[in-house]
Design a protein around this motif. Structure first.
Motif, mmCIF file in Angstrom:
data_model
loop_
_atom_site.group_PDB
_atom_site.id
_atom_site.type_symbol
_atom_site.label_atom_id
_atom_site.label_comp_id
_atom_site.label_asym_id
_atom_site.label_seq_id
_atom_site.Cartn_x
_atom_site.Cartn_y
_atom_site.Cartn_z
ATOM 1 N N GLN A 93 -13.273 -0.600 -1.269
ATOM 2 C CA GLN A 93 -12.767 -1.784 -0.570
ATOM 3 C C GLN A 93 -12.736 -2.928 -1.574
ATOM 4 N N THR A 94 -11.544 -3.450 -1.839
ATOM 5 C CA THR A 94 -11.359 -4.482 -2.858
ATOM 6 C C THR A 94 -10.599 -5.661 -2.259
ATOM 7 N N ILE A 95 -10.351 -6.662 -3.091
ATOM 8 C CA ILE A 95 -9.602 -7.850 -2.665
ATOM 9 C C ILE A 95 -8.431 -8.058 -3.605
ATOM 10 N N GLU A 96 -7.242 -8.240 -3.036
ATOM 11 C CA GLU A 96 -6.054 -8.602 -3.804
ATOM 12 C C GLU A 96 -5.547 -9.928 -3.266
ATOM 13 N N GLY A 97 -5.849 -11.012 -3.987
ATOM 14 C CA GLY A 97 -5.504 -12.334 -3.469
ATOM 15 C C GLY A 97 -6.354 -12.651 -2.252
ATOM 16 N N GLU A 98 -5.708 -12.850 -1.101
ATOM 17 C CA GLU A 98 -6.417 -13.094 0.153
ATOM 18 C C GLU A 98 -6.406 -11.867 1.060
ATOM 19 N N THR A 99 -6.010 -10.744 0.509
ATOM 20 C CA THR A 99 -5.884 -9.524 1.302
ATOM 21 C C THR A 99 -6.968 -8.525 0.920
ATOM 22 N N TYR A 100 -7.671 -8.015 1.917
ATOM 23 C CA TYR A 100 -8.633 -6.952 1.688
ATOM 24 C C TYR A 100 -7.897 -5.618 1.689
ATOM 25 N N VAL A 101 -8.230 -4.786 0.703
ATOM 26 C CA VAL A 101 -7.570 -3.492 0.550
ATOM 27 C C VAL A 101 -8.624 -2.397 0.627
ATOM 28 N N LEU A 102 -8.399 -1.447 1.531
ATOM 29 C CA LEU A 102 -9.268 -0.284 1.672
ATOM 30 C C LEU A 102 -8.499 0.919 1.147
ATOM 31 N N SER A 103 -9.034 1.598 0.145
ATOM 32 C CA SER A 103 -8.298 2.695 -0.476
ATOM 33 C C SER A 103 -9.134 3.959 -0.544
ATOM 34 N N TYR B 5 1.536 13.386 -10.028
ATOM 35 C CA TYR B 5 1.466 14.822 -9.726
ATOM 36 C C TYR B 5 0.569 15.523 -10.750
ATOM 37 N N GLY B 6 -0.419 16.238 -10.233
ATOM 38 C CA GLY B 6 -1.360 16.956 -11.088
ATOM 39 C C GLY B 6 -2.592 16.155 -11.450
ATOM 40 N N GLU B 7 -2.621 14.860 -11.082
ATOM 41 C CA GLU B 7 -3.764 14.025 -11.463
ATOM 42 C C GLU B 7 -4.485 13.407 -10.271
ATOM 43 N N GLY B 8 -3.803 13.185 -9.153
ATOM 44 C CA GLY B 8 -4.479 12.609 -7.993
ATOM 45 C C GLY B 8 -3.598 11.654 -7.213
ATOM 46 N N THR B 9 -4.132 11.207 -6.066
ATOM 47 C CA THR B 9 -3.379 10.360 -5.139
ATOM 48 C C THR B 9 -4.266 9.232 -4.636
ATOM 49 N N THR B 10 -3.662 8.075 -4.388
ATOM 50 C CA THR B 10 -4.364 6.929 -3.807
ATOM 51 C C THR B 10 -3.612 6.451 -2.578
ATOM 52 N N PHE B 11 -4.305 6.381 -1.439
ATOM 53 C CA PHE B 11 -3.764 5.782 -0.227
ATOM 54 C C PHE B 11 -4.462 4.446 -0.019
ATOM 55 N N SER B 12 -3.681 3.388 0.183
ATOM 56 C CA SER B 12 -4.228 2.034 0.317
ATOM 57 C C SER B 12 -3.858 1.450 1.671
ATOM 58 N N ILE B 13 -4.838 0.847 2.325
ATOM 59 C CA ILE B 13 -4.635 0.168 3.601
ATOM 60 C C ILE B 13 -4.847 -1.319 3.351
ATOM 61 N N TYR B 14 -3.843 -2.125 3.675
ATOM 62 C CA TYR B 14 -3.897 -3.566 3.422
ATOM 63 C C TYR B 14 -4.305 -4.277 4.708
ATOM 64 N N LEU B 15 -5.560 -4.743 4.730
ATOM 65 C CA LEU B 15 -6.086 -5.435 5.902
ATOM 66 C C LEU B 15 -5.683 -6.902 5.796
ATOM 67 N N TYR B 16 -4.501 -7.226 6.281
ATOM 68 C CA TYR B 16 -3.957 -8.575 6.107
ATOM 69 C C TYR B 16 -4.871 -9.619 6.748
ATOM 70 N N THR B 17 -4.756 -10.835 6.259
ATOM 71 C CA THR B 17 -5.628 -11.900 6.738
ATOM 72 C C THR B 17 -5.448 -12.154 8.231
ATOM 73 N N HIS B 18 -4.234 -11.908 8.783
ATOM 74 C CA HIS B 18 -4.033 -12.149 10.221
ATOM 75 C C HIS B 18 -4.721 -11.105 11.077
ATOM 76 N N SER B 19 -5.340 -10.080 10.450
ATOM 77 C CA SER B 19 -6.112 -9.116 11.216
ATOM 78 C C SER B 19 -7.539 -9.618 11.454
ATOM 79 N N LYS B 20 -7.777 -10.906 11.132
ATOM 80 C CA LYS B 20 -9.060 -11.561 11.374
ATOM 81 C C LYS B 20 -10.179 -10.960 10.542
ATOM 82 N N THR B 21 -9.834 -10.505 9.341
ATOM 83 C CA THR B 21 -10.868 -10.078 8.418
ATOM 84 C C THR B 21 -11.627 -11.309 7.933
ATOM 85 N N LEU B 22 -12.938 -11.255 8.004
ATOM 86 C CA LEU B 22 -13.745 -12.400 7.622
ATOM 87 C C LEU B 22 -14.161 -12.307 6.160
#
Length: 388
Positions: free
Chosen positions: A295-305, A363-380
């Motif tokens: 779980q990281t931060i990109e700007g004001e957006t929390y990202v769960l990957s 391909y052959g190295e791995g995959t990343t799925f990212s969920i962007y928890l936008y600020t309007h989702s009331k993430t504190l």
């Protein structure tokens, strides 16, 4: 030089009748085209409102549904508004919905490029869908009235059936999981028996997730209204899910890195989304490896990957991984079973929350799925960063 090229042609008073008819046609009022005939010829229930002349046109199909909706002209727009409100009220409509609909219609009627989404109004025992198409000359709007009562009733019955079916499926699966866990505890000293019981429990949990995916996919109107929102800390949820995969997939190293963030979401749906993504990461790393839940931060957006070091996804397949029933067609993927619904469900859960989701892979190295928890989702705001 010929003078006719410098001077306008003289007026000719003896014009032919054909010339006069052409002039007459060109100067005809834009309201002269037969709106009434056009409306009457439509097979569906329809009306046309001419805002310039305050005129209502309706056809026989609409008058059969609502006899008072006759073709008529009003002195002004206020008279037309009163008529529509009284007509809807007499037919048992929800007047709050009617007022919102009419206010939006009045606001849009003189816009540069007016448009409105289709509206559903409950009128007595019927649910009518109103589909609007604005015109510029004259200023007006065609409204098509479709009776969707049976479709709404069918969806309600289907949702009730799915809720009952979900309960009937989950009850025995919960019992199987519970007894398998008890037996695992009682046979912890017997590696062979413990291993078989672990397999039973793992497959029962997989079946439970498949049932959840199938039942959720059957919901056509999967939206925010169907979520049970609550406010909770994200990290403990992630810790529980990671602990589950550490116990059930010992050949994989599942690493969590997350902040103490509080979010508003449907916890059960978030768990379903996480199980789908982490389960995929494990499944598509058949030789073991590392799965990172971050779980990281990109700007004001929390990202769960969720990132794995597995077989990856070919670049030409990335745009389609969230499509229903889509399965990657490659030698590495063909031997791995799946329904093609898991990622589609993930996307629907994310969108219902107002989040974004995407995939990146080599391909052959791995995959990343990212969920962007936008600020309007009331993430504190997060308070502390910890790494496990």
């Amino acid at each position: 030089m010929n003078r006719k090229s410098f001077y306008p042609a003289r007026r000719h008073h003896g014009r032919s009748s054909s010339s006069r008819s052409i002039v007459t046609k060109r100067s005809r009022s834009p309201h002269a085209f037969p709106i009434a005939s056009l409306v009457e010829e439509v097979q569906d229930a329809v009306c046309y409102i001419d805002f310039t002349r305050n005129h209502l046109y309706s056809n026989e199909q609409l008058r059969t549904i609502c006899p008072s909706m006759e073709t008529r002209r009003f002195h002004n727009i206020d008279g037309m508004s009163r008529f529509f409100h009284e007509t809807f009220e007499q037919n048992g409509a929800d007047m709050n919905d009617v007022m919102l609909f009419w206010d939006e219609l009045m606001t849009n009627r003189f816009g540069c490029c007016p448009s409105m989404d289709a509206k559903s109004l409950r009128i007595g025992e019927r649910t009518m869908q109103l589909i609007l198409n604005f015109t510029h000359t004259p200023r007006g709007v065609f409204i098509m009235w479709r009776d969707i009562t049976d479709a709404i009733r069918f969806e309600e019955q289907k949702d009730a059936f799915l809720a009952e079916l979900s309960h009937e499926f989950r009850s025995p699966l919960t019992a199987i999981n519970g007894y398998a866990e008890l037996l695992m505890y009682q046979h912890s000293d017997n590696d062979k028996t413990h291993g078989m019981l672990s397999l039973v429990k793992r497959e029962a949990e997989r079946l439970e997730r498949l049932v959840d995916n199938f039942l959720d996919y059957q919901r056509v109107n999967y939206s925010e209204e169907l979520l049970s929102l609550s406010t909770f800390a994200l990290r403990p949820v992630l810790e529980d899910v990671v602990a589950h995969y550490k116990a059930t997939s010992p050949q994989h190293d599942v690493i969590l890195s997350a902040e103490n963030v509080t979010i508003e979401a449907d916890e059960e749906k978030l768990l379903q989304l996480l199980h789908n993504l982490i389960g995929n990461a494990v499944k598509y790393s058949p030789d073991g490896g590392t799965v990172y839940v971050e779980q990281t931060i990109e700007g004001e957006t929390y990202v769960l990957s969720v990132r794995d070091t597995g077989i990856g996804i070919p670049s030409d397949a990335i745009p389609y991984v969230f499509d229903e029933y889509y399965r990657v067609d490659s030698d590495a993927h063909r031997s791995i079973k799946g329904t093609g619904l898991g990622l589609r469900i993930c996307k629907r859960i994310a969108e219902a929350h107002g989040w974004g989701i995407d995939a990146e892979s080599v391909y052959g190295e791995g995959t990343t799925f990212s969920i962007y928890l936008y600020t309007h989702s009331k993430t504190l705001l997060s308070e502390q960063h910890t790494t496990e």
